[in-house]
Design an enzyme around this catalytic site. Structure first.
Site: not given
Length: 310
Positions: A252, A229, A15-16, A256, A29
């Site tokens: 990312v 390439g 789960l991205d 794929d 924080k």
């Protein structure tokens, strides 16, 4: 079960989650923007890429716990047909965060769930039942799976004359070569390891790929050259395609997307020159989008048209 020309398998999906923030300061924080969620993992991303090109595939993946439920919902929203293999452990998460102050991208990946012996059996059984023209095995293995698990999947698929396409690395890829598959997609560094050398220069890539082919490891070797390439090599051909210059926002899913573009082109009976052009076009187009969104069809088409004139 309905038959499919293309089936993708993802044994360790994720789960991205992606977000933006301004300024990375230790022990403080960090305020982040509202996160975006995507279904991730090699094979799932390949199926998404195929869908963006107007093709169809069956995405087979493991699914466990609340994360697995959300994963299935996200795949369904993409209008991708799928078969989820339910597991006891929870599906993993991955996290991408971009610092808007520096445009630096931070990528965090967590270990995958444990896959039991019974669950391994379900994966193999699913492959035995499905008889696609192309089977795409993509992504890394869960920590407890043996390095020969993809090899077993390839052996099972080849019994039905399925053309197996593998996009993984390390020992898992080496073991697959012992079976011999239709296509592999290493980068230059991975190719060097496969033939037992420390590094390869561009002019040495063709001979290295042909060495794998002559040893029966694969019929087609596609080597990703990053910003330069990619090349596609068979026993008697060599095709080089330069990467188009684009404004990169995220890498990312680029690999794929490249595999998805090539498998879609293969399923459309396109020439090998067109296959590698579609792969480079889709991979490059994916870098134009933020987070884990892969590519837009119009970007891939425009880049493919540009590559036709190169």
């Amino acid at each position: 079960m309905k038959s499919f020309d293309i089936v993708t398998i993802t044994v360790n999906p994720a789960l991205d989650k992606s977000t933006h923030f301004k300024g990375l300061v230790a022990e403080q924080k960090i305020r982040c923007e509202e996160p975006l969620y995507d279904a991730g993992g090699g094979g799932i991303n390949v199926s998404k890429a195929i869908s963006r090109l107007g093709g169809t595939s069956l995405a087979v993946f493991t699914s466990g716990g609340p994360m697995g439920t959300m994963l299935k919902e996200l795949v369904n929203k993409e209008s991708i047909e799928y078969k989820a293999i339910e597991i006891q452990d929870w599906t993993r998460e991955s996290f991408v965060a971009v610092d808007d102050n520096t445009n630096s991208q931070y990528r965090f990946s967590f270990p995958g769930p444990t896959i039991t012996a019974a669950e391994k059996g379900k994966i193999i059984q699913t492959i035995q039942e499905l008889k696609p023209k192309f089977l795409v095995v993509s992504g890394g293995l869960n920590k407890d799976l043996s390095v020969d698990f993809y090899q077993k999947i390839a052996e099972t698929a080849k019994e039905s004359d399925v053309k197996v396409i593998v996009d993984t690395s390390g020992e898992a890829l080496k073991k697959v070569l012992e079976v011999g598959v239709y296509l592999i997609k290493p980068n230059v560094g991975e190719l060097a390891k496969l033939i037992g050398v420390e590094r390869l220069e561009l002019e040495e890539v063709n001979a290295a790929a042909k060495q794998i082919i002559s040893n029966g490891g694969a019929e087609i070797v596609v080597v990703s050259l990053g910003p330069q390439g990619a090349v596609l090599v068979t026993k008697d051909s060599y095709e080089f395609v330069p990467a188009p210059h684009v404004a990169k926002k995220s890498t990312v899913g680029a690999g794929d997307s490249m595999v998805g573009g090539m498998v879609w082109a293969l399923s459309q009976n396109k020439s090998l020159k067109e296959v590698i052009r579609w792969g480079v076009a889709c991979g490059s187009a994916a870098t134009m989008n933020e987070g884990t969104q892969l590519f837009k069809r119009e970007d891939a088409q425009r880049l493919f048209d540009w590559l036709k004139n190169k």
